[in-house]
Every structure is written in structure tokens, then in C-alpha cells.
Motif scaffolding. Structure first.
Motif, short mmCIF file in Angstrom:
data_model
loop_
_atom_site.label_atom_id
_atom_site.label_comp_id
_atom_site.label_asym_id
_atom_site.label_seq_id
_atom_site.Cartn_x
_atom_site.Cartn_y
_atom_site.Cartn_z
N UNK A 31 -79.32 3.83 49.39
CA UNK A 31 -78.90 4.83 48.40
C UNK A 31 -79.73 4.61 47.14
N UNK A 32 -80.42 5.64 46.71
CA UNK A 32 -81.31 5.51 45.56
C UNK A 32 -81.15 6.71 44.64
N UNK A 33 -81.71 6.60 43.46
CA UNK A 33 -81.64 7.70 42.51
C UNK A 33 -82.91 7.81 41.69
N UNK A 34 -83.16 9.00 41.19
CA UNK A 34 -84.25 9.23 40.24
C UNK A 34 -84.07 10.60 39.61
N UNK A 35 -84.82 10.85 38.55
CA UNK A 35 -84.69 12.10 37.82
C UNK A 35 -85.33 13.28 38.53
N UNK A 36 -84.91 14.49 38.16
CA UNK A 36 -85.44 15.69 38.81
C UNK A 36 -86.91 15.93 38.49
N UNK A 82 -79.53 10.25 48.29
CA UNK A 82 -80.28 10.41 47.05
C UNK A 82 -79.39 11.00 45.97
N UNK A 83 -79.42 10.41 44.79
CA UNK A 83 -78.74 10.95 43.62
C UNK A 83 -79.80 11.36 42.60
N UNK A 85 -81.55 8.89 33.68
CA UNK A 85 -81.39 7.44 33.76
C UNK A 85 -80.00 6.96 33.34
N UNK A 86 -79.38 7.62 32.35
CA UNK A 86 -78.06 7.19 31.91
C UNK A 86 -77.01 7.26 33.00
N UNK A 87 -76.80 8.44 33.61
CA UNK A 87 -75.85 8.52 34.73
C UNK A 87 -76.24 7.64 35.91
N UNK A 88 -77.54 7.49 36.17
CA UNK A 88 -77.96 6.64 37.28
C UNK A 88 -77.60 5.18 37.03
N UNK A 89 -77.68 4.76 35.78
CA UNK A 89 -77.28 3.40 35.44
C UNK A 89 -75.80 3.18 35.74
N UNK A 90 -74.98 4.18 35.45
CA UNK A 90 -73.55 4.08 35.76
C UNK A 90 -73.32 4.00 37.27
N UNK A 146 -72.73 2.51 43.68
CA UNK A 146 -72.85 3.70 44.51
C UNK A 146 -74.29 3.94 44.93
N UNK A 147 -75.24 3.33 44.23
CA UNK A 147 -76.64 3.36 44.64
C UNK A 147 -77.17 1.94 44.61
N UNK A 148 -78.23 1.69 45.41
CA UNK A 148 -78.83 0.35 45.49
C UNK A 148 -79.80 0.10 44.35
N UNK A 149 -80.51 1.15 43.95
CA UNK A 149 -81.48 1.04 42.86
C UNK A 149 -81.83 2.44 42.39
N UNK A 150 -82.51 2.54 41.27
CA UNK A 150 -83.02 3.85 40.86
C UNK A 150 -84.37 3.69 40.17
N UNK A 151 -85.12 4.78 40.15
CA UNK A 151 -86.40 4.83 39.45
C UNK A 151 -86.17 5.58 38.16
N UNK A 152 -86.46 4.93 37.03
CA UNK A 152 -86.20 5.57 35.74
C UNK A 152 -86.92 4.89 34.61
N UNK A 153 -86.57 5.30 33.41
CA UNK A 153 -87.17 4.76 32.19
C UNK A 153 -86.71 3.31 32.01
#
Length: 309
Positions: free
Chosen positions: A94-99, A124-125, A129-134, A140-147
Motif C-alpha cells: 500500500x503506497x501513496x503519492x500526490x496527483x 494506491x492512495x 503529503x499531509x494526508x499521506x502522513x496521517x 493504512x499505507x506502507x510508505x509514500x512519495x512526497x515532499x
């Protein structure tokens, strides 16, 4: 009951002859007899009877054979699954990043995973970056790509910096000022100004306000703010909007000749470092490392394209 006993039982069902079955499973005949006897005691039913110096399966054995084979198959499949998980060939991530990263990073990443990691399930979420950090802290996610600046002074986060973005002003190639030189902020304000709002390092916001004399505040000077970059790009292509954005978010459109980077004075001399952010105390499965490697490789390719562009 264990796997070896199941194998011994199947060998007897297939061979009937005790000597042949013993040879198949690489046991002596007495050892094989003891194994079957122990299995019969556990099941509390007779599985074989001797007849004419041969072993004959009882109705219990015939009825139980399919179950025994299924149990062996399930164990083999389970072992195979665990081996694939250890090698990162299967599992869930489960990962996340911005649109703003959909076109250049997220889309190609998922496409590559479908081809090279077909046994992996991915969730994918798409958020800032703010919501992804939460989501990360809620596990709910393993990691995310962000600032990466959002992780400043955050002891629970592990950060791997990967790509330094530049900022610039963009417009469609058909925009009336697309080829103008030394465009100032007053000229930009003559057109609808758009920004992809999301997480911005406060230092970046302050710098932009000072750079262009935006005393009323950065966001008050933009006609449209949206955390959905697809909407932002649609406006750029369908109107005379001016967009402030990172170079990674626009590299595909610049390469395709759809948009141009405007020659604004002073230029947006800002940077944003993208990276992989995860929790320091969380052990991630091997498949996650496989996916992160794909992200690293993709961003290396993006850097080469940016240099060429």
C-alpha cells in the motif's frame, strides 16, 4: 500428523507393495510400517490390511486419499507462497503519492508492476503529503512519495531523498505570452493564475511571496487552487491559464510540446526534494523493497530526461 506421514500414505496408495512404497520415499520397510501405524493411531481407523502378502487400502483409506492429497498440495502451495514473498514476487503493498506524480511516476510504476510483479496486489492512495502522513501513521499505507521537508524534526519517520524538483511557470504553447521574454509578475496577473495546492514547505511559500511582492499572501493571488493535478492540467490545456508547478509534474507535457516553460523574471528559484517516507519502527515485507526499487529506477530515468530536455 505431518507431511512425511502424508507422503508415506500416498506412496502406499500408489504402490500397494510395501517394498516399492518404501523405495519411493527412501525408507526401510519397517520404518514405513511404523509411520503408517502411527498415522492410523492418530486417525483412529485402519488404513491398510494385508492380503496375499500385499497391502490393500481399506474404505477409510480410499475415502481419505483425496483429503490427504489436498493437504499435501496446500502445503506445497503455502511453501511456494512464502518463498515468493521472501523474494518479493508476491504479497501486498500500500503506497501513496500526490496527483502531480501520476503521469511521470505513479502510472508507469503500476504499469511496470502489472508486467513484472503480476502476483503482487497494490493499493494506491492519491493525496498530498499531509494526508499521506496521517495514513502512514495510521498504518493504512506502507510508505509514500512526497515532499521530504514534511518529515523535518519527525523522529518516527525514515526518509530517503530521491529527486530534487525545480519550480517554474507554465502555459500552453498557444498562449499569447508563450514566447515572450522577461515576463514579470504584473504580466502574469493579467491571466488566470492556477496552482496545485497541497503541502508546501512554509519556507517555499514565504520565498515566493517575497520574490514577487505578494504582500496579500501567496494563495490570494491565484484564481484557482486544487489538490487534483489533473484538473489543473486540464485548465492549462483548455484556457489561457498560467500554472506554477514543479518540473517533474510537467516533463511529459513539455516533451510532447503541449506546454512551455515561461521566461519569467525573476525565475522561481525554488527546489522541492521528493523522497520515500516510511515509519522507522515498521518492518516492511520484501515486496515493498521491490516496489521502492522500481520507484528509484524510474526517478533516475526522469533525471536523465530532464537533463536532455
Amino acid at each position: 500428523m505431518n507431511t512425511r506421514q502424508l507422503q508415506h500414505f500416498i506412496a502406499l496408495m500408489e504402490n500397494i507393495s510395501l517394498s516399492a512404497a518404501a523405495e519411493t520415499v527412501h525408507l526401510s520397510q519397517p520404518a514405513l510400517s511404523r509411520s503408517i501405524k502411527a498415522l492410523e493411531e492418530q486417525l483412529n481407523v485402519p488404513l491398510f490390511i494385508r492380503s496375499d502378502r500385499r497391502l490393500r487400502p481399506t474404505p477409510y483409506a480410499q475415502a481419505w486419499e483425496a483429503t490427504a492429497r489436498r493437504m499435501l498440495m496446500n502445503e506445497k502451495e503455502g511453501n511456494r507462497l512464502l518463498q515468493m514473498m521472501q523474494s518479493g514476487e508476491t504479497g501486498r503493498v500500500a503506497l501513496g503519492m500526490g496527483s502531480s506524480l501520476i503521469d511521470e511516476l505513479l502510472g508507469p510504476l503500476i504499469e511496470t508492476m502489472l508486467k513484472t510483479l503480476p502476483e503482487v496486489q497494490v493499493k494506491v492512495s492519491v493525496e498530498t503529503s499531509g494526508p499521506l502522513l496521517n495514513l502512514l501513521r495510521d498504518r493504512q499505507i506502507d510508505f509514500f512519495v512526497g515532499d521530504t521537508s514534511i518529515a523535518r524534526h519527525q523522529q518516527d519517520l525514515a526518509v530517503e531523498a530521491l529527486f530534487t524538483c525545480g519550480f517554474a511557470w507554465y502555459a500552453s504553447r498557444q498562449h499569447p505570452i508563450a514566447l515572450h521574454k522577461n515576463i514579470d509578475i504584473a504580466q502574469l496577473k493579467c491571466w488566470p493564475m492556477v496552482i496545485a495546492s497541497g503541502y508546501f514547505d512554509p519556507a517555499v511559500v514565504e520565498h515566493m511571496e517575497e520574490l514577487y511582492g505578494l504582500s496579500s499572501g501567496l494563495y490570494d493571488n491565484f484564481d484557482v487552487q486544487s489538490n487534483d493535478f489533473q484538473i489543473v492540467k486540464y485548465l492549462l490545456s483548455s484556457s489561457n491559464a498560467i500554472l506554477a508547478a514543479t518540473d517533474i509534474s510537467m516533463i511529459n507535457d513539455v516533451e510532447a510540446g503541449k506546454v512551455v516553460k515561461l521566461h519569467v523574471t525573476p525565475p522561481l528559484s525554488l527546489t522541492l526534494t521528493l523522497g520515500i517516507l516510511r515509519l522507522t519502527d515498521r518492518v516492511l515485507p520484501p515486496v515493498t523493497e521491490r516496489v521502492m526499487t522500481l520507484i528509484r529506477d524510474r526517478l533516475k530515468q526522469t533525471e536523465i530526461r530532464r537533463i536532455q530536455l
